[in-house]
Write a protein that holds these residues in place. Structure first.
Motif, PDB file in Angstrom:
ATOM      1  N   PHE A  85       0.703  -1.235   0.158  1.00 21.46           N
ATOM      2  CA  PHE A  85      -0.052   0.004   0.045  1.00 21.46           C
ATOM      3  C   PHE A  85       0.764   1.370  -0.100  1.00 21.46           C
ATOM      4  CE2 PHE A  85      -3.181  -3.037   1.516  1.00 21.46           C
ATOM      5  CZ  PHE A  85      -4.327  -2.786   0.436  1.00 21.46           C
ATOM      6  N   SER A  86       2.108   1.363   0.414  1.00 24.32           N
ATOM      7  CA  SER A  86       2.958   2.577   0.436  1.00 24.32           C
ATOM      8  C   SER A  86       3.105   3.206  -0.938  1.00 24.32           C
ATOM      9  CB  SER A  86       3.991   2.177   1.381  1.00 24.32           C
ATOM     10  OG  SER A  86       4.956   1.430   0.880  1.00 24.32           O
ATOM     11  N   PRO A  87       3.367   2.302  -1.787  1.00 26.34           N
ATOM     12  CA  PRO A  87       3.617   2.988  -3.218  1.00 26.34           C
ATOM     13  C   PRO A  87       2.346   3.779  -3.711  1.00 26.34           C
ATOM     14  CG  PRO A  87       4.378   0.752  -3.331  1.00 26.34           C
ATOM     15  CD  PRO A  87       3.686   0.735  -1.806  1.00 26.34           C
ATOM     16  N   TRP A  88       1.017   2.893  -3.374  1.00 25.74           N
ATOM     17  CA  TRP A  88      -0.304   3.901  -3.754  1.00 25.74           C
ATOM     18  C   TRP A  88      -0.205   5.317  -2.721  1.00 25.74           C
ATOM     19  CZ3 TRP A  88      -3.104   2.290  -7.652  1.00 25.74           C
ATOM     20  CH2 TRP A  88      -2.999   0.902  -8.146  1.00 25.74           C
ATOM     21  N   MET A  89       0.118   5.148  -1.752  1.00 26.44           N
ATOM     22  CA  MET A  89      -0.066   6.380  -0.877  1.00 26.44           C
ATOM     23  C   MET A  89       1.159   7.209  -1.253  1.00 26.44           C
ATOM     24  SD  MET A  89       1.027   6.703   3.339  1.00 26.44           S
ATOM     25  CE  MET A  89       2.765   6.268   3.245  1.00 26.44           C
ATOM     26  N   TRP A  90       2.453   7.074  -1.567  1.00 28.48           N
ATOM     27  CA  TRP A  90       3.250   8.248  -1.851  1.00 28.48           C
ATOM     28  C   TRP A  90       2.806   8.480  -3.471  1.00 28.48           C
ATOM     29  CZ3 TRP A  90       4.934  10.236   2.093  1.00 28.48           C
ATOM     30  CH2 TRP A  90       5.596   9.535   2.999  1.00 28.48           C
TER      31      TRP A  90
END
Lengths: 169, 180
Positions: A67-72
């Motif tokens: 999920f963090s790549p989507w967040m950034w």
């Protein structure tokens, strides 16, 4: 000072271009809102994993990496669309207390997400890691923070109604 | 009473008048609507991407679906309540607004797509729970994604087709009919 800068920016050719092409603002706002969904749910999923409410069969690192790549990425697109939207209506943004509070909370949200990932990620490779009460509190607080950011984004259009005499215009 | 009559009745109601006159109610209702719409879209996006197999199909679909749908439905219920309140405030304008009608149509399509998936396409989900999804499930995911992105775009367009909420510069001649 910011209002003077905003007035000067409002007369720039780029600002006039955004204002005079009617499809630009609705299109960018739509992309901005889609990205709010992407970023907020990415943060929600990471938080719910910390709280043990989703993905308990996976390591935190797996959930973070998913999920963090989507967040950034979402934050990046929101920054770009937000920048052009701000150039299109600089005086309205600069005179809104909601805008400045939103920017401040976004800065806190980004710093806390960086710190959060850096602190917890190494711990989470150890199977089904249990998080401390403090980590759970910070994670839940991050979701609340982003809810406030969404509220403030909408409140820019109602700055006088929401803040009364604190409106900066 | 016909539908326009009912819409006028809603517009003239005490709740509608109170919401219009309240300084704080509208920003709060609108903000909650955006928060819950974002949650509905985001959680559905996660499920749709799993159906499309992107970035992978390793995660158990049934587990993912079960974990997320409670958030989707919870947010959807609040989104409907706040959406109804927004309609009540300005029902006559919304009723005649093409973008609003298109949004309702898109929501109907989203519901039909979800119903077909739950009752037909997804019935054999146990067979591909941790593997590649069949083409019918991928089509359902792609359709869902397209429809929900459309819902958000059309929803934002409503605000620009019923009037502007920002000052128009003196030297700009806005085409209120979008060039038509």
């Amino acid at each position: 000072m910011f209002l003077d800068l905003a007035k000067a920016l409002g007369g720039s050719s780029l600002s006039i271009w955004v204002q005079s092409h009617l499809w630009v603002t609705p299109l960018l706002q739509s992309v901005h809102i889609v990205m709010i969904g992407v970023v907020f749910v990415a943060i929600l999923m990471i938080t719910l994993r910390v709280l043990g409410k989703v993905g308990a069969d996976e390591t935190f690192a797996t959930v973070w990496n998913r999920f963090s790549p989507w967040m950034w990425g979402g934050i990046g697109v929101m920054a770009l669309t937000g920048l052009v939207l701000g150039i299109g209506e600089p005086v309205r943004e600069a005179s809104a207390l909601s805008f400045w509070l939103k920017m401040s909370l976004i800065a806190i949200g980004i710093v806390s997400a960086l710190a959060f990932g850096r602190t917890l990620r190494p711990l989470a490779y150890v199977g089904d890691a249990q998080f401390s009460g403090g980590a759970k509190f910070v994670a839940a607080g991050t979701v609340v923070l982003w809810l406030f950011i969404i509220f403030l984004g909408r409140a820019i259009a109602y700055d006088v109604e929401v803040w009364g005499s604190l409106h900066l215009g | 009473m016909d539908l326009p009559g009912i819409v006028q009745l809603i517009h003239d109601s005490a709740l509608s008048e109170w919401l219009r006159s309240s300084l704080k109610a509208m920003p709060i209702v609108e903000a909650i609507h955006v928060m819950t719409a974002a949650t509905v879209f985001g959680t559905i996006l996660v499920v749709d991407l799993r159906l499309l197999g992107w970035p992978s199909t390793q995660r158990s679909f049934s587990r993912l679906h079960g974990e997320l749908m409670r958030w989707t439905w919870g947010a959807f219920v609040i989104s409907v309540i706040t959406g109804v309140l927004l309609f009540v405030v300005n029902s006559v304008t919304y009723y005649g607004n093409t973008a609003f009608r298109l949004k309702m149509l898109a929501l109907l399509f989203a519901g039909v797509n979800m119903f077909v998936f739950e009752r037909v396409t997804g019935r054999d989900a146990a067979a591909w729970d941790k593997g590649p999804t069949p083409s019918s499930a991928r089509v359902a995911g792609a359709l869902s994604l397209t429809i929900w992105v459309s819902v958000l775009f059309i929803a934002r367009w409503i605000g620009f087709t019923k009037g502007y909420d920002f000052s128009i510069p003196d030297n700009v001649n806005l085409d209120l009919n979008f060039g038509q």
